[in-house]
Design a protein around this motif. Structure first.
Motif, PDB file in Angstrom:
ATOM      1  N   HIS A  17      66.880  23.927  19.493  1.00  0.00           N
ATOM      2  CA  HIS A  17      66.821  24.488  18.326  1.00  0.00           C
ATOM      3  C   HIS A  17      67.866  23.145  17.759  1.00  0.00           C
ATOM      4  CE1 HIS A  17      66.395  26.283  14.342  1.00  0.00           C
ATOM      5  NE2 HIS A  17      67.809  26.872  14.280  1.00  0.00           N
ATOM      6  N   GLU A  18      68.094  22.627  16.102  1.00  0.00           N
ATOM      7  CA  GLU A  18      68.673  22.313  15.221  1.00  0.00           C
ATOM      8  C   GLU A  18      69.719  20.599  16.330  1.00  0.00           C
ATOM      9  OE1 GLU A  18      71.872  24.353  12.744  1.00  0.00           O
ATOM     10  OE2 GLU A  18      70.456  25.439  12.744  1.00  0.00           O
ATOM     11  N   GLU A  20      68.329  16.848  18.642  1.00  0.00           N
ATOM     12  CA  GLU A  20      67.031  15.850  18.817  1.00  0.00           C
ATOM     13  C   GLU A  20      67.534  15.817  19.714  1.00  0.00           C
ATOM     14  OE1 GLU A  20      66.611  10.696  17.828  1.00  0.00           O
ATOM     15  OE2 GLU A  20      68.920  12.366  16.687  1.00  0.00           O
ATOM     16  N   LYS A  62      73.640  16.943  19.055  1.00  0.00           N
ATOM     17  CA  LYS A  62      73.605  17.241  17.151  1.00  0.00           C
ATOM     18  C   LYS A  62      72.929  15.980  16.425  1.00  0.00           C
ATOM     19  CE  LYS A  62      77.650  20.529  18.258  1.00  0.00           C
ATOM     20  NZ  LYS A  62      78.624  20.884  17.958  1.00  0.00           N
ATOM     21  N   LEU A  63      72.553  16.981  15.496  1.00  0.00           N
ATOM     22  CA  LEU A  63      71.827  15.930  14.025  1.00  0.00           C
ATOM     23  C   LEU A  63      73.059  15.596  13.242  1.00  0.00           C
ATOM     24  CD1 LEU A  63      68.625  18.002  13.557  1.00  0.00           C
ATOM     25  CD2 LEU A  63      69.472  15.771  14.706  1.00  0.00           C
TER      26      LEU A  63
END
Length: 63
Positions: A17-18, A20, A62-63
């Motif tokens: 979740h959240e 890439e 992480k995005l």
């Protein structure tokens, strides 16, 4: 190995979740894949073992 939890690809994907998900190869799609596909040493010359076929994972950032 005693502490194993069986999960579907969808359930594993939810753990990212959240984040890439990164493709396992330049030509591949970003998805949960058999861990054996994350082998950068070239083409596979033997059929994957049962364990290699059922253990899946992903790499993400992480995005």
């Amino acid at each position: 190995m005693r502490d194993i939890t069986a999960r579907t690809k969808t359930e594993i994907r939810e753990l990212f979740h959240e984040l890439e998900i990164i493709p396992s190869s330049a030509a591949g799609d970003a998805d949960i894949v058999p861990v054996a596909e994350w082998w950068a040493d070239g083409p596979r010359y033997t059929k994957p073992t049962i364990a290699q076929q059922i253990i899946a994972g992903g790499v993400a950032r992480k995005l």
